[in-house]
Design a protein around this motif. Structure first.
Motif, PDB file in Angstrom:
ATOM      1  N   TRP A  49      74.125  48.939  64.350  1.00 29.42           N
ATOM      2  CA  TRP A  49      74.370  48.333  65.656  1.00 29.42           C
ATOM      3  C   TRP A  49      75.876  48.253  65.840  1.00 29.42           C
ATOM      4  CZ3 TRP A  49      70.653  43.538  65.143  1.00 29.42           C
ATOM      5  CH2 TRP A  49      69.339  43.940  65.464  1.00 29.42           C
ATOM      6  N   LEU A 107      69.106  51.617  73.050  1.00 29.16           N
ATOM      7  CA  LEU A 107      67.850  52.149  72.532  1.00 29.16           C
ATOM      8  C   LEU A 107      67.968  53.649  72.280  1.00 29.16           C
ATOM      9  CD1 LEU A 107      65.032  50.455  74.624  1.00 29.16           C
ATOM     10  CD2 LEU A 107      65.905  49.838  72.380  1.00 29.16           C
ATOM     11  N   GLY A 108      67.402  54.056  71.172  1.00 26.50           N
ATOM     12  CA  GLY A 108      67.370  55.491  70.884  1.00 26.50           C
ATOM     13  C   GLY A 108      66.421  56.212  71.812  1.00 26.50           C
ATOM     14  N   ASN A 123      55.452  38.689  66.299  1.00 30.59           N
ATOM     15  CA  ASN A 123      56.231  38.396  65.099  1.00 30.59           C
ATOM     16  C   ASN A 123      57.641  38.980  65.170  1.00 30.59           C
ATOM     17  OD1 ASN A 123      54.076  40.572  64.706  1.00 30.59           O
ATOM     18  ND2 ASN A 123      55.703  41.235  63.326  1.00 30.59           N
ATOM     19  N   SER A 124      57.911  39.777  66.201  1.00 37.77           N
ATOM     20  CA  SER A 124      59.253  40.330  66.327  1.00 37.77           C
ATOM     21  C   SER A 124      60.107  39.457  67.240  1.00 37.77           C
ATOM     22  CB  SER A 124      59.177  41.743  66.914  1.00 37.77           C
ATOM     23  OG  SER A 124      60.475  42.180  67.216  1.00 37.77           O
ATOM     24  N   ARG A 189      71.194  40.311  54.664  1.00 33.81           N
ATOM     25  CA  ARG A 189      72.438  40.394  55.433  1.00 33.81           C
ATOM     26  C   ARG A 189      73.102  39.028  55.341  1.00 33.81           C
ATOM     27  NH1 ARG A 189      73.136  45.877  56.576  1.00 33.81           N
ATOM     28  NH2 ARG A 189      71.136  46.727  57.214  1.00 33.81           N
TER      29      ARG A 189
ATOM     30  N   CYS C 149      58.659  45.576  59.088  1.00 39.27           N
ATOM     31  CA  CYS C 149      57.456  45.437  59.921  1.00 39.27           C
ATOM     32  C   CYS C 149      57.499  44.132  60.693  1.00 39.27           C
ATOM     33  CB  CYS C 149      56.199  45.452  59.055  1.00 39.27           C
ATOM     34  SG  CYS C 149      56.011  46.956  58.135  1.00 39.27           S
ATOM     35  N   ARG C 150      58.106  43.120  60.057  1.00 40.18           N
ATOM     36  CA  ARG C 150      58.178  41.824  60.714  1.00 40.18           C
ATOM     37  C   ARG C 150      59.005  41.911  62.002  1.00 40.18           C
ATOM     38  NH1 ARG C 150      59.012  38.850  56.140  1.00 40.18           N
ATOM     39  NH2 ARG C 150      61.274  38.792  56.315  1.00 40.18           N
ATOM     40  N   VAL C 151      60.066  42.695  61.954  1.00 41.01           N
ATOM     41  CA  VAL C 151      60.979  42.663  63.100  1.00 41.01           C
ATOM     42  C   VAL C 151      60.654  43.703  64.175  1.00 41.01           C
ATOM     43  CG1 VAL C 151      62.852  41.752  61.700  1.00 41.01           C
ATOM     44  CG2 VAL C 151      62.678  44.220  62.052  1.00 41.01           C
ATOM     45  N   CYS C 152      59.887  44.715  63.823  1.00 38.74           N
ATOM     46  CA  CYS C 152      59.654  45.795  64.795  1.00 38.74           C
ATOM     47  C   CYS C 152      58.974  45.264  66.048  1.00 38.74           C
ATOM     48  CB  CYS C 152      58.797  46.890  64.187  1.00 38.74           C
ATOM     49  SG  CYS C 152      58.466  48.198  65.380  1.00 38.74           S
ATOM     50  N   PRO C 153      59.572  45.481  67.228  1.00 33.45           N
ATOM     51  CA  PRO C 153      58.999  44.907  68.445  1.00 33.45           C
ATOM     52  C   PRO C 153      57.814  45.693  69.006  1.00 33.45           C
ATOM     53  CG  PRO C 153      61.010  46.068  68.972  1.00 33.45           C
ATOM     54  CD  PRO C 153      60.843  46.171  67.486  1.00 33.45           C
ATOM     55  N   GLY C 174      63.575  53.079  69.029  1.00 39.56           N
ATOM     56  CA  GLY C 174      64.939  53.304  68.542  1.00 39.56           C
ATOM     57  C   GLY C 174      65.840  52.099  68.658  1.00 39.56           C
ATOM     58  N   CYS C 175      65.280  50.890  68.504  1.00 37.21           N
ATOM     59  CA  CYS C 175      66.133  49.699  68.622  1.00 37.21           C
ATOM     60  C   CYS C 175      66.901  49.434  67.336  1.00 37.21           C
ATOM     61  CB  CYS C 175      65.308  48.474  69.005  1.00 37.21           C
ATOM     62  SG  CYS C 175      64.213  47.891  67.696  1.00 37.21           S
ATOM     63  N   ARG C 176      66.432  49.985  66.238  1.00 36.88           N
ATOM     64  CA  ARG C 176      67.116  49.912  64.934  1.00 36.88           C
ATOM     65  C   ARG C 176      67.142  48.510  64.342  1.00 36.88           C
ATOM     66  NH1 ARG C 176      70.009  52.291  68.371  1.00 36.88           N
ATOM     67  NH2 ARG C 176      71.961  51.118  68.223  1.00 36.88           N
ATOM     68  N   PHE C 177      66.239  47.675  64.857  1.00 39.00           N
ATOM     69  CA  PHE C 177      66.131  46.344  64.286  1.00 39.00           C
ATOM     70  C   PHE C 177      65.672  46.450  62.833  1.00 39.00           C
ATOM     71  CE2 PHE C 177      64.573  41.823  65.693  1.00 39.00           C
ATOM     72  CZ  PHE C 177      65.588  41.264  64.933  1.00 39.00           C
ATOM     73  N   MET C 179      66.349  48.704  60.746  1.00 46.14           N
ATOM     74  CA  MET C 179      67.441  49.106  59.856  1.00 46.14           C
ATOM     75  C   MET C 179      68.283  47.900  59.481  1.00 46.14           C
ATOM     76  SD  MET C 179      68.534  52.632  61.669  1.00 46.14           S
ATOM     77  CE  MET C 179      69.630  53.209  60.401  1.00 46.14           C
ATOM     78  N   ALA C 180      68.436  46.997  60.448  1.00 44.98           N
ATOM     79  CA  ALA C 180      69.184  45.786  60.148  1.00 44.98           C
ATOM     80  C   ALA C 180      68.396  44.908  59.178  1.00 44.98           C
ATOM     81  CB  ALA C 180      69.488  45.024  61.434  1.00 44.98           C
ATOM     82  N   ALA C 181      67.068  44.976  59.302  1.00 43.40           N
ATOM     83  CA  ALA C 181      66.238  44.088  58.496  1.00 43.40           C
ATOM     84  C   ALA C 181      66.040  44.607  57.079  1.00 43.40           C
ATOM     85  CB  ALA C 181      64.884  43.908  59.177  1.00 43.40           C
ATOM     86  N   CYS C 182      66.106  45.926  56.890  1.00 36.66           N
ATOM     87  CA  CYS C 182      65.813  46.488  55.569  1.00 36.66           C
ATOM     88  C   CYS C 182      66.934  46.142  54.598  1.00 36.66           C
ATOM     89  CB  CYS C 182      65.649  47.996  55.650  1.00 36.66           C
ATOM     90  SG  CYS C 182      65.373  48.719  54.018  1.00 36.66           S
TER      91      CYS C 182
END
Lengths: 389, 351, 294, 562, 135
Positions: A49, A107-108, A123-124, A189, C149-153, C174-177, C179-182
């Motif tokens: 990001w 967004l991609g 949950n997101s 993080r 999986c928790r963060v994927c919208p 493609g929000c890449r959330f 990637m931030a979470a992993c």
């Protein structure tokens, strides 16, 4: 009422034309990004990001600041703010619109954005962010427009709008809290994994938002026949002062926890941002120091009432606050969280030119929305004879 | 004809229209073995399009045959008068004095529905107060409806051209920007349906509109809604053989009509309703499409104090002349010391 | 038409009360969510709606490998550069992972890291020099409690019942959330078009090596899928197969072992019983399903 | 004095037989039509109730005979039999057809309305009465339904399904009733997406009803008078001069010396024409005094005319032919007197006629005259916007004077006034005269306040009595129609203490005093040139102690006793 | 006619715009595209009519089924089982081996641009192609 946005002086149209021009450039750049992919930005596998999400985070704060005007007016009956609630709400509309646009350009696969609704995933946190942001946009459009309409008609706002106004107060808190939760809930993080993330967000929101509102009020006073009022600006100034102090205080708390505990996973990010991690220098170090210099200077200017009451100095302080919080949240927060990466490696991030132009385009869009809405609001205020403070 | 009767009538007519191709293409072959695809796929569409074109041209020519005796623009802003009185862009457009202004006004009117944009709503407050609220929903609904309809029509060019003109794929791409469902849902179709529903609900829920609405108001709404619905159903639910359909439509457009095998009845339903719309168009209020261009209150400049406007049938002036007037009142005029043309009309002038 | 109608009736039947007697009886035996899940064939109601009356009539193929919880054990001591590279190569080849030179845009499903990066928390200077040099094969950990999986919208990344964390590349926005979470940096994003195509659909430049596996579009996240497509055909993951072959050749214990963690007799359980194994970043509580023997 | 119909005398409020303003407003139930179960309007003609107070009296036969209009007879609206000619239907339909062929506006507006309802709540009569047939769209539909029946195939075949209906006497009565509940103010046309102007339809409708002798006396009488005596009031030349002489006396008491205007003078540079309402009725008379004082201050070379002594044109409310006939006198007189151009006073529909029709209809009459493009003799400004018609609006003229500092003004003399400006519908929407009057007011008054934006400029509301509906017998209609305007005045009255309503229309000055008296008694009506003359400093005038109405000026209250 | 010039120009512009498809195609209709059906394999997973109109929905179902539910075997109405795979089943050498002769024909004709091929790999169409490669 909207027709008032189409009648203005030369200066107004020049502003609109400039904003449209910037939007045009941004849009062309976005088309390129849409075609080629997000690879045209400075983001990478490790810093996934960047600028876009940073701006989004920053602007959520600006948007939430509307509550700092609405709350004193409606809950504490602080009458003076009645003059500017609409301005605060319209600023929030512009800011939330920018937030949504920043998410969209980040967004991609923007074409699949609807998936968030088609496959709701409670949950997101991002799903909730979608809800609170759109909800907040709706609330502000709805409330702002109806209140202004009522003002124009010379009647009190309709009774049924009250519940929405009260709802908008916790809702404003929620957009920032939920956005903080986007970050604060991620394992691994260390920079973000802190319970004061949401309070910090709120504190910085409540100084950046009102600071921007002060600047907008000053511009409105200079360029239109509507004066938002001296008292209003002063009260906003006090709010900025307290929130700014709180913001810096919370940051100091953060620093204490991180550096006293000496937990590497948390500490490395701060090291990276302010000193350079393991000898990696970067573009951000001077900026981060500059940001905190700005905020410190702003505190020095704002705390003594003598200087704060001077509107010129107040304006300067607000600019400092905006710059400081913008660097802190718009850049440092996001990049700092990703560097070093979970494997302890460092990948640098700096926005590219197209990325910056798209960002600028979104800002221009937001400011166009604000300009149009402010044009409407000030015209109505002047029309109903609220011109003089 | 009250609202309920109008609704029943127009709804009934549209239902009947739906039933006709159902009977003709689906029931008849099954029951009697009669095939009428050629009627619904070729004859009726051609017939409808001919009525459409001839009807519109006839109507416009009829309008054109009427002269515009006077210059009667609605002046919605300050006139062009003294040089220091503000006559800016808004005034040039709303009270045009030049052709450019008129063109600008017409463009805004036709493309942006400017007059509707001005719409307000009267509200009664307590006691005697009347207030005005800007009411843009009608404008928004009308814009959404007309522009979505335009996009839908342009998209349909994919059935009527080969190869497709460059803009069709672009429109399709933008229209289906948000991908969901298969085949990808076109946002214009949904919006069109929503806008139509809004326009219909408006008529039903606002007592004023319910009172003024006629069968002729509900009927086109129902008809277009039915067209939209059959189109959506055909694309997403009941599915039709698109290749065969294009063969048919290309046949129509190149004047080599064919009826390919295997086109489902939903298509005949769709094209029949469209044909009805085409044929109905010139005889209905839908002619506002052409009429708006000819409206004398909008397409004339407000310059008849500057340039003389010509009325082709201007009759010769007949009026009570000064001479007759003086004859009537000469003595009283002289007595009052008013100048007269003929000092002593009668020798018996009083001394 | 006929086929379709029958299917339609089937769906309709499920939703009508009259036909609900048998399912209702079944329902008593399971919780409502399980019951609904079964009725919908694993699809959510909104997905069923999107398929407009098409109910999946798929089956698991008979030869498919199944498990309650797939897991992998990496015996780092048995690895060497060659084996690691073979694993990486076969994986990237069969999955059409593009080779992108720019490290910022790189896409990696499986790759070798040094100890200090693979296990940053457990690193100290005085560690076995040998271990420092060994290639730690890292990949998606298919966490039991996966933050991604928790963060994927959109549920584009989801955990299958057999524990595999999968990417639905059709759905990713493609929000890449994720990637931030992993916490393991196991996810890659398609920053650019991975396999560029010309107007006519032909590949520009290199063609993807495997015609059997799809490529990806730009703007989606991807990662190791535990070779779900191979498991379905009764094959173990390609990296495991490659590593085991090479180890056999070199006369070593298998460097990679794959199997059902819930099955006490499975190979992974046997290896874990006999060796001391750790997982990456256990303190985060994500419960990885990839174990390392060091 | 001249013979004036009794009905013109404005009855005192008590005799209006009206309820209180509050009750009147609350009586306007706009939600009356809620179910859609009531009879559709296509079938309501037989039940139309012609309400007392909502219509004007029928024309006396003499009026029609004077100007040769058809079917003169004694008839009453309340009678069952309206004494129509036998072939009335033929006449109306023939007239209908004729007008469809001659007016594109009429034909087009019959065809393209989509009944979107945007115009519905724009009409002051609808707002004030809640009578659904006062929605502009429905007023027009009364005609469209007949148009469809006789001039479209669908209507002929399908009848009511196509929204068509027979022309019956009931329909004709309905026409008449609602034709004379429209002031042709054009407010609806501003909002119509196709610019459909109900005034056009009303004009045609009134032409049609006139063909069979259905009209109102309040229009027919002025028309007949104007034709013969030159003005609506029927004032004969000597009486006209007398009236002005009376003003001169009044002015003498105010400024201390007598001014001497000329009448019917050949060779004057400018011919001044104003509506006779200014010469006859208060408070227009003060405006007329204002003109006289202004021209005196300028030393203008101008003349009044007793022949062209009417600016207004009730012909506009009768038929295009009648309008032309009455208007012709202006050019004829200008030519006879040899003036260079015409200056027009403050009037509403006079300016609609001048702007939209005069040049087209009658410019031929000016051929061979000495008329030329108007130039202000004081400032030298060319009035380019009146190049063709050669007639200048007095606020254009005065605004130009003020701009060039040619007037000595003391606006403080108007300090006791808080003024708002009512855009008269005709100059606003059929001409675009918006800024000039405001410019003048702002220069002669220190306290000026605008009414709410949806009630001024191009969105201005009619006074409720325009287009010949300013009678005494239709007072309820006038009050209902004047309600939106009065409401806006009340708003500024309550908010800013506004006590003066300025306007540039003689009909406004005749209608609005009653309306104000009823709704906002604190507010008085004035013409703009009354305000100008109050502020104007004439050379050699004595110190002013009273204003044009003879009331003490601010600060001069005591000196009254001296 | 009054303002005849303007009105006629208007009518002409209107007619030209509204008859766009007629003069754009100027009577030339390309032939209906014929798709090349597999030579050997005569049986598809569903009937021809079904596939003609609903193949996209079937494929959509397949992809969800494969990716999300891990059910990869499709049971055709006649009981035959197929591997749910666009690339490996539909476009296999035995069936629709050439995208250009099958998919593209209709899609091009009707202006349909499916996004399947953004990711999925169409079979190679060089004549030299060996069927063994598919395994």
């Amino acid at each position: 009422m909207l027709e008032k946005a189409f009648i203005g002086e030369r200066k107004y149209w020049i502003l609109v034309a400039c904003l449209l021009g910037i939007m045009g450039v941004g849009f062309i750049m976005w088309l390129w990004q849409f075609r080629v992919g997000l690879g045209i930005t400075g983001m990478s596998r490790d810093v996934s990001w960047g600028f876009y999400i940073g701006q989004f985070t920053y602007l959520v704060g600006v948007a939430a600041a509307g509550v700092m005007v609405v709350l004193p007016y409606y809950i504490h009956h602080y009458k003076a703010f009645g003059r500017i609630t609409v301005l605060a709400e319209f600023m929030a509309i512009g800011a939330v619109s920018m937030c949504l646009l920043f998410i969209l350009v980040d967004l991609g696969n923007p074409v699949r954005a609807i998936n968030v609704i088609l496959h709701p995933t409670p949950n997101s946190i991002l799903f909730w962010d979608m809800i609170v942001l759109n909800g907040y946009l709706f609330l502000n459009v709805f409330i702002g427009w109806n209140v202004l309409t009522a003002e124009r008609k010379g009647s009190p706002p309709p009774g049924w709008i009250k519940p929405f106004i009260y709802l908008s107060i916790p809702w404003a808190i929620s957009i920032h809290t939920v956005t903080a939760f986007l970050y604060a809930g991620l394992p691994g993080r260390g920079f973000w994994l802190t319970a004061v993330m949401a309070p910090r967000f709120l504190a910085s929101a409540f100084c950046a938002g009102p600071a921007l509102l002060i600047l907008l009020c000053v511009i409105v006073r200079k360029t239109t026949k509507f004066d938002p009022g001296k008292e209003q600006i002063q009260t906003l100034g006090s709010i900025v002062t307290y929130a700014l102090i709180l913001n810096v205080f919370l940051f100091v708390c953060e620093l204490f926890t991180v550096f006293y505990s000496q937990i590497p996973g948390h500490m490395h990010h701060f090291h990276y941002l302010f000193f350079g991690h393991e000898g990696h220098g970067n573009h951000l170090i001077p900026l981060m120091w500059f940001a905190f210099a700005c905020m410190t200077a702003a505190i020095i200017l704002l705390v003594p009432s003598v200087t704060r009451r001077n509107e010129g100095i107040l304006t300067v302080a607000c600019v400092l606050v905006l710059i400081g919080t913008w660097i802190d949240k718009g850049l440092g927060l996001v990049v700092g969280g990703f560097v070093p990466n979970p494997l302890g490696k460092i990948t640098e991030y700096w926005p590219t030119v197209p990325e910056a132009l798209i960002t600028l385009g979104v800002w221009a869009t937001g400011f166009l929305i604000i300009s149009l809405l402010y044009k409407v609001a000030t015209s109505v205020k002047v029309e109903v004879g609220a011109g003089e403070a | 004809m009250n609202a309920i009767l109008s609704l029943i009538l127009s709804g009934g007519v549209v239902s009947m229209l739906v039933a006709i191709p159902l009977l003709g293409v689906w029931a008849l072959p099954h029951v009697f073995g009669i095939h009428l695809e050629w009627l619904f796929g070729i004859v009726i569409p051609y017939f409808a399009v001919i009525i459409f074109f001839v009807g519109i041209v006839y109507k416009v020519v009829q309008w054109g045959k009427c002269p515009v005796p006077f210059r009667i623009p609605s002046t919605c802003a300050q006139q062009k008068s003294l040089p220091w009185i503000k006559y800016g862009y808004a005034e040039k457009l709303d009270n045009p004095v030049s052709t450019a202004g008129v063109v600008g006004r017409m463009i805004l009117e036709v493309l942006c529905f400017r007059s509707l944009f001005k719409n307000t709503r009267v509200e009664f407050g307590s006691g005697e107060t009347i207030t005005y609220k800007s009411a843009k929903w009608l404008w928004l609904g009308a814009m959404a409806f007309h522009y979505c309809f335009l996009v839908v029509i342009l998209r349909h060019l994919r059935f009527f051209t080969e190869p497709m003109p460059f803009f069709v794929p672009i429109i399709e791409k933008v229209d289906g920007f948000f991908q969901f469902f298969l085949p990808t849902v076109y946002q214009s179709g949904l919006l069109l349906g929503a806008a139509l529903t809004f326009l219909l609900l408006r008529r039903l829920l606002d007592p004023k509109l319910r009172y003024i609405s006629l069968v002729a108001d509900y009927f086109p709404l129902f008809l277009i809604l039915a067209i939209v619905k059959t189109g959506i159903l055909m694309r997403y639910v009941f599915k039709a053989d698109v290749v065969s359909i294009k063969e048919l439509t290309m046949g129509l457009v190149t004047f080599r009509p064919v009826i390919p095998e295997g086109i489902s009845v939903i298509f005949y339903l769709h094209i029949f309703l469209v044909s009805i719309l085409f044929a109905y168009f010139p005889f209905s209020k839908l002619m506002h499409m052409a009429g708006v261009f000819l409206s004398p209150t909008r397409n004339l400049s407000n310059n008849s104090r500057i340039v003389r406007h010509i009325n082709p049938w201007n009759p010769p002036p007949k009026y009570h002349t000064y001479e007759a007037y003086e004859d009537d009142f000469r003595e009283k005029m002289i007595e009052a010391g008013l100048p007269v043309e003929k000092q002593a009309a009668s020798p018996a002038a009083k001394e | 038409m006929g086929v379709n109608r029958r299917k339609f009736l089937k769906i309709a039947g499920i939703s009508t009360l009259g036909a609900a007697a048998v399912p209702a009886a079944n329902a008593l035996a399971m919780n409502p969510i399980e019951w609904l899940d079964k009725q919908l064939g694993g699809f959510t109601p909104s997905e069923i709606l999107l398929h407009m009356g098409h109910k999946p009539t798929g089956l698991k193929s008979r030869e498919a490998l199944t498990a309650k919880r797939w897991a992998m054990v990496v015996n780092v001591r048995q690895l060497d550069e060659e084996i690691a590279e073979a694993c990486r190569e076969i994986c990237h080849k069969i999955h059409n992972v593009p080779h992108i030179k720019n490290p910022k845009h790189e896409i990696k499903w499986i790759w070798a890291e040094h100890y200090e990066h693979a296990l940053p928390g457990q690193y100290h200077e005085h560690i076995d020099e040998n271990l420092k040099k060994l290639p730690f094969l890292v990949m998606c950990n298919h966490c039991f409690n996966a933050p991604c999986c928790r963060v994927c919208p959109t549920k584009a990344t989801f955990k299958r019942k057999d524990g595999i964390v999968l990417m639905d590349m059709h759905r990713c926005i493609g929000c890449r959330f994720c990637m931030a979470a992993c916490p393991f940096g196991a996810r890659s994003f398609n920053w650019i078009v991975p396999w560029p195509r010309a107007e006519d659909g032909k590949f520009e430049g290199k063609e993807p090596p495997s015609p059997e596996f799809p490529t990806r579009s730009k703007g989606v996240v991807e990662k190791c899928n535990f070779c779900a497509e191979r498991l379905a055909k009764g094959q173990i993951p390609a990296c495991v197969e490659a590593a085991q072959e090479l180890c056999k050749k070199k006369g070593r214990e298998p460097a990679l072992v794959f199997g059902d963690l819930e099955d006490p007799d499975s190979e992974v359980r046997q290896v874990l019983r006999s060796h001391y194994a750790i997982r990456r970043k256990p303190e985060l509580g994500s419960k990885p399903n990839v174990y390392y023997i060091v | 004095m001249a013979d004036i119909p009794k009905s013109w005398k404005v009855a005192p409020p008590k005799a209006w037989n009206l309820t209180t303003p509050e009750e009147l407003v609350q009586d306007t139930d706009h939600r009356r039509y809620t179910l859609g179960l009531e009879k559709g309007w296509l079938r309501t003609a037989p039940d139309v109730e012609i309400k007392k107070g909502m219509h004007c009296h029928a024309a006396l036969p003499k009026r029609l005979e004077d100007v040769g209009m058809p079917n003169p007879r004694n008839w009453s609206v309340m009678d069952e039999d309206w004494k129509l000619p036998k072939n009335w239907k033929e006449i109306v339909l023939e007239g209908f057809k004729d007008r469809l062929e001659r007016f594109r506006s009429f034909k087009l507006f019959m065809d393209i309305c989509v009944r979107c309802g945007a115009c519905a709540d724009k009409c002051h009569f609808f707002i004030g009465s809640a009578d659904p047939k006062n929605m502009p769209v429905l007023r027009a539909e009364l005609f469209r339904s007949v148009y469809r029946k006789y001039f479209t195939t669908a209507g002929k075949v399908l009848g009511p399904i196509a929204g068509a209906r027979e022309l019956t006497t009931d329909v004709l009565k309905e026409w008449w009733y609602y034709l004379y509940q429209c002031t042709e103010c054009r407010r609806c046309s501003v909002f119509c997406p196709y610019g459909i102007d109900t005034a056009e339809i009303t004009l045609m409708g009134r032409e049609l009803t006139n063909l069979v002798g259905l009209n109102i006396d309040w229009i027919a009488a002025p028309v007949a008078f104007c034709n013969r005596t030159g003005n609506h009031m029927g004032i004969q030349p000597h009486a006209y001069k007398d009236m002005i002489e009376f003003f001169l006396d009044e002015i003498e008491t105010i400024i201390g010396y007598r001014i001497e205007p000329t009448f019917n003078r050949k060779g004057a540079e400018i011919l001044f024409i104003t509506p006779s309402g200014d010469v006859f009725g208060d408070p227009g008379t003060y405006t007329a005094m204002g003109y006289l004082m202004l021209f005196e201050a300028l030393g203008l070379d101008y003349t009044w005319s007793t022949y062209a002594s009417e600016g207004g044109n009730f012909g506009l409310f009768t038929s295009h032919d009648m309008m032309k006939k009455l208007n012709a006198k202006m050019y004829a007189e200008a030519k006879r007197l040899g003036v260079k151009w015409i200056l027009g006073g403050e009037c509403g529909h006079m300016w609609r006629v001048v702007n939209q029709y005069m040049g087209t209809m009658n410019l031929d009459l000016a051929e061979g005259s000495k008329m030329e493009e108007p130039v202000s003799p004081i400032t030298g400004t060319k009035f380019e916007n009146a190049k063709s018609t050669k007639m200048v609006h007095i606020t254009e003229f005065t605004a130009d004077l003020i701009k060039h500092n040619k007037l000595k003004l003391d606006p403080s003399r108007n300090d006791h006034l808080k003024v708002t400006y009512h855009d008269s519908c005709n100059p606003a929407r059929a001409m675009g005269l918006l800024e000039e009057p405001r410019y003048v007011i702002k220069n002669v008054c220190n306290n000026f306040y605008e009414m709410p934006p949806n009630t001024i400029r191009e969105q201005t509301y009619c006074c409720g009595g325009g287009s010949g509906l300013n009678a005494g017998e239709d007072m309820e209609l006038r009050m209902r129609g004047g309600m939106p305007r009065a409401n806006a005045v009340k708003y500024v009255n309550e908010k800013y203490g506004v006590n003066k309503l300025a306007c540039v229309c003689a009909i406004d000055r005749a209608v609005l005093p009653n309306t104000m008296e009823y709704f906002v008694p604190e507010v008085d009506v004035t013409g703009i040139h009354e305000l100008v003359a109050n502020a104007l400093i004439l050379e050699g005038e004595k110190e002013r102690t009273i204003d044009l109405r003879g009331e003490p000026l601010p600060g001069m209250e005591e000196s009254e006793d001296v | 006619m009054y303002d005849g010039g303007k009105i006629i120009v208007g009518i002409i512009i209107g007619l030209v715009l509204l008859t766009f498809p007629i003069w754009y195609t100027h009577g030339m209709a390309p032939k209906r595209p014929e798709v090349k059906l597999p030579e050997k394999e005569k049986q598809c997973v569903q009937s021809k009519e079904y596939m003609k109109t609903k193949h996209m929905q079937l494929l959509d179902l397949w992809r969800d089924s494969v990716v999300r539910v891990a059910q990869r075997s499709y049971v055709a109405p006649n009981g035959t089982k197929y591997d749910m795979s666009l690339q490996n089943t539909c476009m296999s050498a035995e069936c629709h081996a050439k995208k250009t002769e099958f998919c593209d024909r209709c899609h091009d004709y009707t202006g349909v641009v499916p996004y399947c091929w953004d990711c999925h790999i169409p079979p190679k169409e060089e004549p030299k192609e060996k069927p063994e490669e598919m395994h």
